[in-house]
Enzyme design. Structure first.
Site, PDB file in Angstrom:
ATOM      1  N   ASP A  14       0.818  -1.223   0.000  1.00 31.50           N
ATOM      2  CA  ASP A  14       0.000   0.000   0.000  1.00 31.50           C
ATOM      3  C   ASP A  14       0.848   1.268   0.000  1.00 31.50           C
ATOM      4  O   ASP A  14       0.427   2.311   0.501  1.00 31.50           O
ATOM      5  CB  ASP A  14      -0.963   0.022   1.206  1.00 31.50           C
ATOM      6  N   LYS A  17       2.581   2.143  -5.155  1.00 28.88           N
ATOM      7  CA  LYS A  17       3.300   1.625  -6.324  1.00 28.88           C
ATOM      8  C   LYS A  17       2.551   1.889  -7.622  1.00 28.88           C
ATOM      9  O   LYS A  17       3.166   2.183  -8.653  1.00 28.88           O
ATOM     10  CB  LYS A  17       3.528   0.112  -6.167  1.00 28.88           C
ATOM     11  N   GLY A  41      -4.157  -3.800  -4.946  1.00 30.37           N
ATOM     12  CA  GLY A  41      -5.067  -2.698  -5.231  1.00 30.37           C
ATOM     13  C   GLY A  41      -4.250  -1.465  -5.554  1.00 30.37           C
ATOM     14  O   GLY A  41      -3.819  -0.744  -4.659  1.00 30.37           O
ATOM     15  N   HIS A  42      -3.975  -1.244  -6.837  1.00 30.46           N
ATOM     16  CA  HIS A  42      -3.144  -0.122  -7.259  1.00 30.46           C
ATOM     17  C   HIS A  42      -4.050   1.029  -7.696  1.00 30.46           C
ATOM     18  O   HIS A  42      -4.751   0.935  -8.708  1.00 30.46           O
ATOM     19  CB  HIS A  42      -2.201  -0.557  -8.378  1.00 30.46           C
ATOM     20  N   GLN A 224       1.990  -5.851  -3.332  1.00 30.51           N
ATOM     21  CA  GLN A 224       2.273  -5.964  -1.898  1.00 30.51           C
ATOM     22  C   GLN A 224       3.624  -5.289  -1.569  1.00 30.51           C
ATOM     23  O   GLN A 224       3.980  -4.335  -2.229  1.00 30.51           O
ATOM     24  CB  GLN A 224       2.224  -7.417  -1.429  1.00 30.51           C
TER      25      GLN A 224
END
Length: 425
Positions: A14, A17, A41-42, A224
């Site tokens: 988180d 990235k 979740g980007h 991650q």
């Protein structure tokens, strides 16, 4: 940007990235994802629009950029196609020219998700997964006989045989779960998936080798973070793949010699989702304050993230593991209001200072952080457009991090939008 650049998380995930990959992708020809699954979740903000990507690489929002899902990624096809459909509904083109999928990538099947949900429900030692079947899929991959790859799906008779084998060997688990899962239903759905996926499937390792030989600009994207790596993270409270730089080579099929630059992404503070030790976790009031200012809720699950002070002891461990050539510090604006900022420079256990990041979970749980107190800048940074124009105290904070790690700070993010990323020349 050098020819081949890795972008990876240097903390517990988180870190931003997706935003940084999207920012760098302006000058990239190819963006390739090397590990993880739909638990990523980007989040990328373009103008007034927000995009959250789970499987598709973050370069997809740049026209002319080819995106690759590598063999190290595990794919739930229903999630992949849903993501493609949502992007196309928002006028983002996704076709066989700009989204390529490895024939060697493993597939997450419906029983993987059910097995993980059942395990989290009955196990008193909960890891706190996203319940998307990613761990069980990687387990089947390593089991060898149970794993099903994209290439197997495209040979549908082989897919049928492997699926039937898995139903036979997992019958005791499926009986305990109590779900009415049938082979014929899965075969019907996946025959359609196979037809839709086929145009995207190539041998991505060969594709990337040729791209490197042709001198193209490559961005290699992780999911991650380092401290969630299956080997080097806070095991067992980790993800099921290698999030560190070593996972690039096995997850994409390229040589370490092909990598020119490794950028670690770290927040100006730290967060973690789910269970597990977290030495620099903030007191409840400060934790909640930072969570609200920083919108620290999971992009995939919306679970609240635990917030902590910057942990340079852990970050140095991550830097050495990955061989970072540069660091991008995100969300520095979240700290704009603070008069003082705590920075962890070491761990102490039973009065003794540790010299290395511990592998033992029980040791880590008993560690007390050693803090240095740095001054806050108490000035807004969200409208700053050049690194040189940041408040001098904020630049001092970044310089402190850089000196501690012996890694240059390459850029800093002062907000979610593209224009709020400031390169340090």
């Amino acid at each position: 940007m050098s020819n081949t650049t890795v972008v990876l998380g240097a903390q517990w995930g988180d870190e931003g990235k997706g935003k940084i990959t999207d920012w760098l992708a302006e000058k990239a020809d190819i963006v390739a994802r090397y590990q993880g699954g739909g638990n990523a979740g980007h989040t990328i903000v373009i103008g007034e629009e927000t995009f959250v990507l789970h499987l598709i690489p973050s370069g997809i929002l740049r026209s002319g950029t080819q995106c690759v899902i590598g063999n190290g990624v595990v794919i739930a096809l229903e999630e992949l196609f849903e993501e493609i459909d949502l992007l196309q509904q928002r006028s983002i083109n996704v076709d066989q020219q700009n989204l390529l999928v490895s024939s060697r990538a493993h597939l997450i099947l419906p029983y993987h998700r059910l097995a993980e949900q059942w395990q989290e429900m009955v196990d008193s030692n909960k890891i706190g997964t996203t319940l998307r079947g990613i761990g069980p899929c990687y387990t089947d991959k390593m089991n060898r006989l149970a794993g099903i790859r994209v290439a197997d799906l495209l040979e549908f008779d082989l897919f049928r045989k492997k699926l039937e084998y898995n139903f036979d060997t997992k019958s005791h688990i499926l009986d305990q779960i109590g779900e009415d899962l049938r082979v014929d239903d899965i075969l019907e759905a996946y025959r359609a998936y196979a037809d839709r996926l086929r145009p995207h499937v190539i041998e991505t390792s060969e594709f990337l080798h040729q791209a490197i030989a042709d001198g193209k600009q490559l961005l290699l994207e992780g999911a991650q973070g380092t401290l969630l790596d299956i080997d080097f993270g806070t095991y067992p409270y980790v993800t099921s793949s290698n999030t560190t730089a070593g996972g690039v080579c096995t997850g994409l099929g390229i040589s370490p010699r092909a990598i020119d630059k490794i950028l670690g992404i770290a927040k100006a503070y730290v967060t973690r989702v789910g269970s597990g030790p977290f030495p620099t976790e903030m007191p409840p009031d400060t934790d909640e304050e930072i969570r609200q200012i920083g919108a620290e809720f999971g992009a995939t699950t919306q679970r609240p993230r635990r917030c902590g002070w910057q942990d340079l002891f852990a970050l140095r461990y991550a830097s050495r593991l990955n061989g970072l050539t540069g660091l991008v510090v995100t969300k520095i604006d979240v700290l704009d209001h603070l008069t003082e900022i705590q920075v962890c420079v070491g761990y102490r256990k039973n009065g003794e200072q540790l010299h290395a990041f511990p592998s033992s979970l029980s040791v880590l749980e008993e560690c007390q952080p050693i803090y240095e107190t740095l001054p806050g800048w108490q000035q807004p940074t969200t409208e700053v457009q050049n690194y040189a124009d940041l408040p001098s105290v904020a630049k001092g904070y970044l310089d402190y991090i850089s000196r501690f790690l012996d890694v240059p700070v390459s850029a800093v993010s002062v907000g979610p939008r593209r224009r709020q990323t400031l390169a340090r020349e």
